[in-house]
Write a protein that holds these residues in place. Structure first.
Motif, PDB file in Angstrom:
ATOM      1  N   THR A 182       0.862  -1.182   0.000  1.00 35.54           N
ATOM      2  CA  THR A 182       0.000   0.000   0.000  1.00 35.54           C
ATOM      3  C   THR A 182       0.896   1.229   0.000  1.00 35.54           C
ATOM      4  OG1 THR A 182      -0.074   0.145   2.419  1.00 35.54           O
ATOM      5  CG2 THR A 182      -1.734  -1.261   1.346  1.00 35.54           C
ATOM      6  N   ALA A 183       0.277   2.378  -0.040  1.00 38.22           N
ATOM      7  CA  ALA A 183       1.064   3.615  -0.042  1.00 38.22           C
ATOM      8  C   ALA A 183       1.936   3.712   1.207  1.00 38.22           C
ATOM      9  CB  ALA A 183       0.133   4.821  -0.130  1.00 38.22           C
ATOM     10  N   LYS A 184       1.451   3.140   2.315  1.00 32.43           N
ATOM     11  CA  LYS A 184       2.214   3.218   3.567  1.00 32.43           C
ATOM     12  C   LYS A 184       3.049   1.961   3.808  1.00 32.43           C
ATOM     13  CE  LYS A 184       1.856   4.216   8.491  1.00 32.43           C
ATOM     14  NZ  LYS A 184       0.973   4.546   9.630  1.00 32.43           N
ATOM     15  N   ARG A 185       2.449   0.793   3.594  1.00 27.48           N
ATOM     16  CA  ARG A 185       3.168  -0.468   3.816  1.00 27.48           C
ATOM     17  C   ARG A 185       3.608  -1.035   2.475  1.00 27.48           C
ATOM     18  NH1 ARG A 185       3.218  -3.437   8.631  1.00 27.48           N
ATOM     19  NH2 ARG A 185       1.690  -2.774  10.198  1.00 27.48           N
ATOM     20  N   TYR A 186       4.897  -0.955   2.183  1.00 27.74           N
ATOM     21  CA  TYR A 186       5.361  -1.381   0.862  1.00 27.74           C
ATOM     22  C   TYR A 186       6.751  -1.998   0.887  1.00 27.74           C
ATOM     23  CZ  TYR A 186       7.994   2.980   1.187  1.00 27.74           C
ATOM     24  OH  TYR A 186       8.847   3.988   1.609  1.00 27.74           O
ATOM     25  N   LYS A 187       7.370  -2.118   2.054  1.00 30.70           N
ATOM     26  CA  LYS A 187       8.750  -2.595   2.113  1.00 30.70           C
ATOM     27  C   LYS A 187       8.821  -4.101   2.388  1.00 30.70           C
ATOM     28  CE  LYS A 187      10.637   1.864   3.593  1.00 30.70           C
ATOM     29  NZ  LYS A 187      11.460   2.599   4.584  1.00 30.70           N
ATOM     30  N   ILE A 188       9.925  -4.692   1.934  1.00 31.39           N
ATOM     31  CA  ILE A 188      10.201  -6.115   2.152  1.00 31.39           C
ATOM     32  C   ILE A 188      11.535  -6.231   2.888  1.00 31.39           C
ATOM     33  CG2 ILE A 188      10.596  -8.367   1.083  1.00 31.39           C
ATOM     34  CD1 ILE A 188       9.015  -7.434  -1.332  1.00 31.39           C
ATOM     35  N   VAL A 189      11.577  -7.111   3.902  1.00 34.41           N
ATOM     36  CA  VAL A 189      12.812  -7.392   4.634  1.00 34.41           C
ATOM     37  C   VAL A 189      13.327  -8.772   4.224  1.00 34.41           C
ATOM     38  CG1 VAL A 189      13.887  -7.713   6.898  1.00 34.41           C
ATOM     39  CG2 VAL A 189      12.062  -6.020   6.617  1.00 34.41           C
ATOM     40  N   ILE A 190      14.597  -8.838   3.839  1.00 34.14           N
ATOM     41  CA  ILE A 190      15.275 -10.121   3.647  1.00 34.14           C
ATOM     42  C   ILE A 190      16.612 -10.052   4.364  1.00 34.14           C
ATOM     43  CG2 ILE A 190      14.178 -10.583   1.416  1.00 34.14           C
ATOM     44  CD1 ILE A 190      16.821  -9.812   0.065  1.00 34.14           C
ATOM     45  N   GLU A 191      17.254 -11.217   4.583  1.00 38.46           N
ATOM     46  CA  GLU A 191      18.595 -11.167   5.169  1.00 38.46           C
ATOM     47  C   GLU A 191      19.570 -10.667   4.110  1.00 38.46           C
ATOM     48  OE1 GLU A 191      18.485 -15.675   4.151  1.00 38.46           O
ATOM     49  OE2 GLU A 191      17.110 -13.972   4.294  1.00 38.46           O
ATOM     50  N   ALA A 192      20.569  -9.909   4.547  1.00 36.15           N
ATOM     51  CA  ALA A 192      21.472  -9.226   3.612  1.00 36.15           C
ATOM     52  C   ALA A 192      22.216 -10.210   2.724  1.00 36.15           C
ATOM     53  CB  ALA A 192      22.464  -8.350   4.384  1.00 36.15           C
ATOM     54  N   ASP A 193      22.569 -11.365   3.286  1.00 37.95           N
ATOM     55  CA  ASP A 193      23.312 -12.345   2.506  1.00 37.95           C
ATOM     56  C   ASP A 193      22.405 -13.492   2.077  1.00 37.95           C
ATOM     57  OD1 ASP A 193      25.539 -13.173   1.196  1.00 37.95           O
ATOM     58  OD2 ASP A 193      26.509 -14.100   2.922  1.00 37.95           O
ATOM     59  N   ALA A 194      21.191 -13.122   1.672  1.00 34.85           N
ATOM     60  CA  ALA A 194      20.271 -14.129   1.124  1.00 34.85           C
ATOM     61  C   ALA A 194      20.850 -14.685  -0.164  1.00 34.85           C
ATOM     62  CB  ALA A 194      18.908 -13.503   0.858  1.00 34.85           C
ATOM     63  N   PHE A 195      20.404 -15.870  -0.555  1.00 36.09           N
ATOM     64  CA  PHE A 195      20.841 -16.423  -1.830  1.00 36.09           C
ATOM     65  C   PHE A 195      20.454 -15.437  -2.936  1.00 36.09           C
ATOM     66  CE2 PHE A 195      20.991 -19.333  -5.434  1.00 36.09           C
ATOM     67  CZ  PHE A 195      22.177 -19.991  -5.159  1.00 36.09           C
ATOM     68  N   PRO A 196      21.332 -15.185  -3.898  1.00 32.57           N
ATOM     69  CA  PRO A 196      21.086 -14.131  -4.892  1.00 32.57           C
ATOM     70  C   PRO A 196      19.732 -14.228  -5.576  1.00 32.57           C
ATOM     71  CG  PRO A 196      23.327 -14.937  -5.107  1.00 32.57           C
ATOM     72  CD  PRO A 196      22.658 -15.818  -4.087  1.00 32.57           C
ATOM     73  N   SER A 197      19.275 -15.442  -5.877  1.00 33.05           N
ATOM     74  CA  SER A 197      17.996 -15.594  -6.562  1.00 33.05           C
ATOM     75  C   SER A 197      16.852 -14.974  -5.773  1.00 33.05           C
ATOM     76  CB  SER A 197      17.715 -17.079  -6.820  1.00 33.05           C
ATOM     77  OG  SER A 197      16.570 -17.232  -7.611  1.00 33.05           O
TER      78      SER A 197
END
Length: 422
Positions: free
Chosen positions: A123-138
């Motif tokens: 949504t306009a307010k909720r739009y971010k995704i969190v992943i671990e920094a060293d996630a598998f590139p794919s």
């Protein structure tokens, strides 16, 4: 679990003699070196070995195809029409889910995209995704492309949960801080439950609880977890999960993936999704003029009728898992990896350092060995000595003693070779 290990070949042989899973080693093809000796194969975290049942299971489908043609969909020994259903119960046990919550289909990243179509609704307010920094590139590529699809700049919409410099591990307190600071803007936590690089197994229950308490959807990538650790997906309460089957689940290169959708979403026909006919109500699937009516549960996300030959290979491996019992597999995993850890510590060489957590509940069978001032020469030398492991830039050798086919003597012999090269 053995409390005290010994650094002798005789002790390794003794552990093998007492190992209730030792017989399953004979159920797999072990690659041979040019001199005819078996390789020390410690690379099940990249590609699991082939069960000897696989050829028989695939041959049955080839025979039915040859003899029955299209009638194999209904008349094969294992009819092709419901073939994916033959996998659901065994796969559900491995990931700790209900059969209705699990389906084998597509490949991992395809399934990840399908899940994000349904469960990433910015949504306009909720739009971010969190992943671990060293996630598998794919995973990172997939997440970034989903953000772009919604016209969100990844530089703004992607939040990285970073490992700490002192131990190369992700700490839950840092994820809590991210959510404390930006939780109102986060739509999705998409975490790889066992990190491919460090081997760290994240606390899925706490992550899910943290996300849901803050109105955030939670999904996991179990690529390095399925068949390795027990994720208990249903009880953990994650919204979705995806995984591949060619690593610890021994289904063959590029084989199909698995998908979990929690039962609380099973009957929600309002969830947006990309659909195909194999996800349609089985009773009316072949009445070609019906509006799409999703099958309740994970099956409702299927697109096309499944590739039977690949599923036969998965079914063969799952038969071995079912016979061995996943609790037994996990118990040996903890012990054989603990033995590997003990032997590496015994080397007492400051050139190598294990970055995987020491706590068995925070890892699977993989240990990631960091090599000081690495130039890959040590890994190449191990390969020349008959060890099949895995190198990851910039400085890590990944070693994974798979409990179904690796022996304690494999582990001892590997460390002896490593010691001689150091």
């Amino acid at each position: 679990m053995i409390a005290t290990f010994q650094n002798t070949r005789e002790f390794a042989k003794e552990l093998d003699a007492k190992d209730s899973l030792q017989k399953y080693r004979q159920a797999f093809h072990i690659p041979l070196q040019k001199n005819g000796d078996e390789h020390i194969y410690l690379c099940g975290n990249s590609l699991g070995l082939q069960p000897k049942l696989t050829q028989e299971y695939i041959q049955q489908e080839l025979t039915d195809w040859a003899n029955l043609g299209v009638e194999g969909h209904t008349d094969a020994k294992h009819p092709w029409m419901p073939y994916h259903e033959f996998l659901s119960e065994a796969m559900a046990k491995i990931v700790g889910a209900k059969p209705q919550e699990v389906v084998v289909m597509n490949t991992l990243t395809t399934n990840l995209h399908l899940m994000m179509v349904s469960f990433f609704q910015p949504t306009a307010k909720r739009y971010k995704i969190v992943i671990e920094a060293d996630a598998f590139p794919s995973d990172k590529y997939a997440v970034e492309s989903q953000l772009k699809f919604h016209n969100i700049d990844p530089k703004d919409g992607l939040i990285l949960w970073k490992p700490r410099a002192e131990d190369n591990l992700c700490h839950l307190a840092d994820l809590e801080k991210i959510i404390q600071d930006q939780g109102d803007e986060i739509a999705l936590l998409m975490i790889g439950n066992t990190n491919y690089y460090s081997g760290q197994f994240y606390d899925m229950e706490k992550i899910t609880q943290l996300g849901h308490e803050n109105g955030i959807v939670v999904g996991f990538d179990l690529a390095h977890g399925a068949g390795n650790i027990q994720p208990n997906l249903h009880d953990v309460g994650a919204d979705f999960a995806v995984w591949c089957t060619y690593k610890y689940l021994n289904s063959g290169p590029g084989s199909l993936g698995g998908c979990f959708v929690h039962e609380r979403h099973a009957h929600n026909k309002n969830l947006k999704r990309f659909v195909g006919w194999w996800g349609h109500n089985k009773d009316t699937r072949f009445n070609m003029r019906q509006e799409f009516d999703p099958i309740p549960g994970a099956e409702g996300w299927q697109l096309s009728n499944p590739p039977i030959l690949s599923m036969a290979a998965i079914r063969a491996s799952l038969a071995v898992f079912e016979d061995a019992g996943f609790e037994n597999i996990r118990a040996k995993s903890e012990q054989i990896t603990g033995y590997l850890e003990y032997l590496i510590d015994e080397i007492n060489n400051d050139k190598i350092h294990i970055i995987t957590p020491r706590n068995p509940s925070e890892r699977g069978c993989q240990l990631s060995i960091q090599v000081k001032d690495a130039d890959k020469a040590l890994f190449d030398a191990l390969t020349q000595k008959g060890v099949i492991a895995d190198w990851r830039e910039p400085d890590v050798i990944r070693v994974a003693p798979a409990p179904l086919y690796n022996s304690y003597q494999d582990v001892f012999n590997f460390v002896e070779i490593l010691k001689s090269l150091l």
